[in-house]
Design a protein around this motif. Structure first.
Motif, PDB file in Angstrom:
ATOM      1  N   ASN A 180       0.976  -1.285  -0.049  1.00 29.51           N
ATOM      2  CA  ASN A 180       0.092  -0.044   0.142  1.00 29.51           C
ATOM      3  C   ASN A 180       0.787   1.297   0.124  1.00 29.51           C
ATOM      4  N   SER A 237       0.419   4.418  -0.065  1.00 30.01           N
ATOM      5  CA  SER A 237      -0.004   5.625   0.815  1.00 30.01           C
ATOM      6  C   SER A 237       0.433   5.372   2.285  1.00 30.01           C
ATOM      7  N   LYS A 238       1.032   4.375   2.240  1.00 28.49           N
ATOM      8  CA  LYS A 238       1.626   4.176   3.753  1.00 28.49           C
ATOM      9  C   LYS A 238       2.875   5.123   3.950  1.00 28.49           C
ATOM     10  N   ILE A 256      -4.435   3.128  -2.450  1.00 30.51           N
ATOM     11  CA  ILE A 256      -5.228   3.129  -1.784  1.00 30.51           C
ATOM     12  C   ILE A 256      -5.294   1.992  -0.879  1.00 30.51           C
TER      13      ILE A 256
HETATM   14  C1  LIG Z   1      -3.471   2.096   2.568  1.00 33.50           C
HETATM   15  O1  LIG Z   1      -2.777   2.993   3.592  1.00 33.50           O
HETATM   16  C2  LIG Z   1      -3.552   4.058   3.881  1.00 33.50           C
HETATM   17  C3  LIG Z   1      -2.833   5.168   4.746  1.00 33.50           C
HETATM   18  O2  LIG Z   1      -2.168   4.483   5.738  1.00 33.50           O
HETATM   19  C4  LIG Z   1      -4.786   3.760   4.721  1.00 33.50           C
HETATM   20  O3  LIG Z   1      -5.719   4.956   4.843  1.00 33.50           O
HETATM   21  C5  LIG Z   1      -5.640   2.916   3.702  1.00 33.50           C
HETATM   22  O4  LIG Z   1      -6.929   2.249   4.273  1.00 33.50           O
HETATM   23  C6  LIG Z   1      -4.770   1.470   3.335  1.00 33.50           C
HETATM   24  N1  LIG Z   1      -5.479   0.798   2.292  1.00 33.50           N
HETATM   25  C7  LIG Z   1      -5.509  -0.788   2.448  1.00 33.50           C
HETATM   26  C8  LIG Z   1      -6.253  -1.253   1.166  1.00 33.50           C
HETATM   27  O5  LIG Z   1      -5.016  -1.107   3.415  1.00 33.50           O
END
Ligand SMILES: *[C@@H]1O[C@H](CO)[C@@H](O)[C@H](O)[C@H]1NC(C)=O
Ligand SMILES: *[C@@H]1O[C@H](CO)[C@@H](O)[C@H](O)[C@H]1NC(C)=O
Length: 320
Positions: free
Chosen positions: A300, A302-303, A320
């Motif tokens: 992910n 976005s982390k 996402i």
């Molecule tokens: C991916 O990481 C983001 C930010 O930490 C988080 O908001 C999101 O839920 C994560 N998505 C999944 C599919 O784990």
């Protein structure tokens, strides 16, 4: 006159060839001292049709080939492939079988043919594609590019490319390679490109720091397949293709010269903030690296929002 001279000339040329064979071979290329059947033909024709030509002294120096070429005013032959030279011989005019200079067609292979008859040699490129080869054939010393795609090589040994100091590119795509000796490529001083995609590799061999392109996509590279800091000193590395493997991390550090990093369809689950950038130096910008593929990984992106600060373009992958 021309007809009477002919046996003498043949004998004479044989003498020359014997001498050139007994003499130690020149260091690298045979280009200048090579006397092909075509040259002989030209020489014979000259004596046949140019009646005015005489040789005053029968005991012409048997030193090098050049004085004779000079006397007979034969233009330096262009570098011809031995295949075409053979095909161009007129069938009705049989010529004496003259020994060729040693190694003119490259070293002998296990199939009893010289490499340049088994494969195709064009100047310094050797093409051995799709020959069901089970080994890398012994290559001429002057080889710069080797193509051995679509074979059954299975293993690359330590000596296969040893001492090929001019080698720049090796392409052994789809040749069933499962193992490469640790030392097979390390000592090649000018190696720039290794394409070893679509094989069964479990371990990436050590490579010299001169690399510009490495393509080991579609293999079986797993957790321990790539040595720590394997690419660190490759200051010219621009293309690193490792897609479709089982890698579980991004191999760091990545050289600043890198322009493309393909890691799609692996097993990468996390990334460090400093994988691409430098958290201690916020002014650092990685200008060149605009093509990062991380799609098809369980990660992910976005982390780690800070991991892309220095990039001009975000990696491709799940955000996402
Ligand atoms: C991916 O990481 C983001 C930010 O930490 C988080 O908001 C999101 O839920 C994560 N998505 C999944 C599919 O784990
Ligand atoms: C390279 O070596 C091969 C085999 O020895 C020879 O046939 C060829 O002419 C050489 N090429 C050049 C450019 O010297």
């Amino acid at each position: 006159m021309g007809q009477r001279m002919k046996p003498f000339i043949i004998l004479f040329l044989n003498l020359l060839l014997c001498q050139s064979i007994l003499a130690p071979p020149p260091p690298v290329d045979y280009g200048d001292s090579e006397l092909s059947l075509k040259d002989v033909e030209q020489l014979l024709e000259l004596y046949d049709y140019e009646d005015g030509l005489t040789i005053d002294e029968p005991q012409v120096e048997i030193g090098t080939l050049s004085p004779i070429r000079h006397k007979a005013a034969i233009p330096e032959p262009e570098h011809t492939n031995i295949f075409s030279a053979e095909h161009e011989l007129p069938p009705q005019k049989p010529l004496p079988r003259l020994p060729l200079p040693p190694d003119a067609l490259g070293p002998q292979t296990q199939r009893g043919l010289p490499t340049c008859l088994l494969c195709t040699c064009l100047i310094t490129t050797v093409y051995c594609d799709d020959l069901k080869l089970e080994y890398v054939p012994p290559l001429p010393k002057n080889t710069t590019h080797f193509y051995g795609r679509y074979n059954k090589i299975k293993r690359i040994n330590k000596n296969d490319f040893a001492n090929l100091n001019k080698l720049k590119k090796i392409d052994v795509t789809a040749s069933q390679i499962a193992e490469v000796d640790e030392d097979a490529f390390r000592e090649l001083p000018h190696l720039e490109e290794l394409v070893i995609r679509e094989n069964q590799l479990r371990q990436l061999p050590e490579l010299p720091s001169t690399m510009t392109l490495i393509d080991a996509s579609d293999n079986k590279l797993g957790r321990t397949a790539i040595k720590n800091e394997a690419f660190k000193d490759m200051d010219n590395l621009q293309y690193l293709y490792l897609a479709d493997n089982k890698l579980d991390h991004i191999p760091v550090p990545l050289p600043h010269s890198l322009r493309a990093l393909h890691l799609q369809n692996n097993n990468i689950q996390e990334m460090h903030e400093d994988t691409f950038c430098n958290s201690k130096d916020m002014s650092y910008i990685r200008k060149g690296l605009e093509d990062i593929r991380l799609d098809g990984n369980p990660i992910n992106l976005s982390k780690t929002p800070n991991a892309y600060m220095c990039l001009l373009r975000l990696p491709t992958g799940r955000l996402i």
